[in-house]
Scaffold this active site. Structure first.
Site, PDB file in Angstrom:
ATOM      1  N   TRP A  70     -78.909 -10.890  97.845  1.00 36.29           N
ATOM      2  CA  TRP A  70     -79.445 -10.088  98.954  1.00 36.29           C
ATOM      3  C   TRP A  70     -80.958 -10.007  98.896  1.00 36.29           C
ATOM      4  CZ3 TRP A  70     -76.793 -10.000 103.021  1.00 36.29           C
ATOM      5  CH2 TRP A  70     -75.404  -9.886 102.997  1.00 36.29           C
ATOM      6  N   ASP A  79     -83.636  -1.825  99.433  1.00 41.83           N
ATOM      7  CA  ASP A  79     -82.410  -2.080 100.202  1.00 41.83           C
ATOM      8  C   ASP A  79     -81.265  -1.425  99.432  1.00 41.83           C
ATOM      9  OD1 ASP A  79     -80.109  -2.969 101.369  1.00 41.83           O
ATOM     10  OD2 ASP A  79     -80.498  -5.109 101.071  1.00 41.83           O
ATOM     11  N   LYS A 133     -70.925   0.381 103.413  1.00 41.32           N
ATOM     12  CA  LYS A 133     -70.485   0.438 102.018  1.00 41.32           C
ATOM     13  C   LYS A 133     -70.247   1.886 101.593  1.00 41.32           C
ATOM     14  CE  LYS A 133     -72.023  -3.951 102.037  1.00 41.32           C
ATOM     15  NZ  LYS A 133     -73.260  -4.689 102.256  1.00 41.32           N
TER      16      LYS A 133
END
Ligand code: PLP
Length: 360
Positions: free
Chosen positions: A102, A172, A196
């Protein structure tokens, strides 16, 4: 009704209580005679939902008053571009610490808009840990330093904030926001897609220090300008109303649990249950350096990968789903976000034991 134990990495399991409340309120929210899905975002009903969600998030995360909280769309992926668009503020470059796929993606996208300095990367170690902060090549002139506090695919997590020598820290937090208390004042900006640990996909939370916004790259559209979004209470256009509402119910659920300290303790317990078992059983392996292991995503491999299919099939039959590892890593991954119960993790460990006994 039979609910499975859902280890999906995202969209992920939600607290049952929250889903039941959504169900109870679905046709008639609070006597309004309509569903939240059917309300105008300008009506006082939705305004109250939106404001309560922000207030509760501020309370749960202890967000200082000089931070704006935005409810945006486009997922964390859109933020990969919006962060440089908004935070370069006349500077030309930004530092990225790459500890998984990511962060690598975030850096690649940012490189379309500015000079990206990969100040540290653990790619050579197959993303099995966080590079020693003393080895980081931070640029004092960087507009910001970007980290991914929890790498969802590799199961690598920062357990403390790095010292960025006064340069704003951008995070993030898509896969570990709300999993433990964090000192928001240590960050310039935190962003997280909801699916999430917050709620359904479709809403993205941005928490940004207000002195960092208002100086975008030229020609940045209003919808992508944090200042304009903030000045319009995240309602420059129709927001993701339903996802925002469910996120608000999750924030209230966290408050009922006793807040983030209680949630963190439960998460620590869940992760320990799984890692202790994996470490004590030769048949299973987690490759991540112990101090950098994620409390949210636990990747593991079987001693014999030819048994992967059988492992997953048996898990499914035992009511355990979402365990297949990411295609880039293989093996298994158990995502154990806030809404995963201790009993759910125990069921997985019991299944893993039984699998070794019969197939190992
Ligand atoms: C899931 C995830 C993303 C991607 O989120 P989208 O909402 O699909 O854009 C980005 N970063 C991290 C750390 C993630 O876990």
């Amino acid at each position: 009704m039979k609910r499975i134990v859902n280890f999906s990495a995202g969209p992920a399991t939600l607290p049952l209580e929250v889903l039941q409340q959504v169900q109870a309120e679905l046709l008639d929210w609070n006597g309004s005679g309509m569903s939240v899905m059917e309300m105008s975002h300008r009506d006082k009903e939705f305004m109250s939902i939106a404001q309560a969600a922000e207030q509760d998030l501020r309370e749960v995360m202890n967000i200082p008053a000089n931070y704006k909280v935005l409810f945006m769309q486009g997922g964390a992926t859109a933020q990969f571009s919006l962060v440089p668009m908004n935070l370069l503020r006349g500077k030309t470059g930004a530092d990225y610490i790459v500890t998984g796929d990511w962060g690598k993606k975030a850096a690649k996208v940012a490189a379309q808009l500015c000079t990206v300095n990969i100040a540290a990367s653990s790619e050579a170690d197959k993303f099995t840990g966080i590079p020693e902060p003393s080895s980081w090549k931070l640029d004092p002139n960087a507009a910001y330093v970007h980290i991914t506090p929890n790498e969802t695919i590799h199961g690598v997590e920062f357990h403390t904030e790095p010292d960025t020598l006064g340069v704003p820290l951008v995070a993030d937090m898509s896969s570990n926001i709300l999993s433990r208390p964090v000192d928001v004042s240590k960050y310039g900006l935190i962003y997280a897609g909801a699916q999430k640990n917050i709620g359904p996909s479709g809403v993205t939370i941005v928490i940004v220090r207000e002195d960092l916004i208002g100086e975008t790259l030229p020609k940045t559209p209003a919808l992508f300008d944090y200042k304009q979004v903030a000045d319009n209470d995240s309602m420059l256009n129709t927001p993701p109303c339903f996802a925002w509402y469910v996120a608000g119910l999750v924030f209230k659920w966290i408050k009922r649990q006793g807040g983030l300290a209680v949630i963190a303790e439960r998460n620590r317990h869940k992760a320990a249950l799984l890692y202790d078992y994996i470490d004590g059983e030769d048949f299973y392996t987690n490759p991540v350096r112990k101090v950098d292991r994620s409390r949210m995503n636990v990747p593991f491999t079987l001693a014999n990968p030819e048994l992967d299919g059988e492992f997953l099939k048996g898990a499914k039959a035992a009511g355990l789903s979402g365990l297949k590892g990411h295609r880039s890593v293989g093996g298994m991954r158990a995502s154990i976000y806030n809404a995963m119960t201790i009993e759910g993790v125990q069921q997985l460990v019991d299944y893993m034991k039984e699998f070794v006994r019969t197939r190992g």
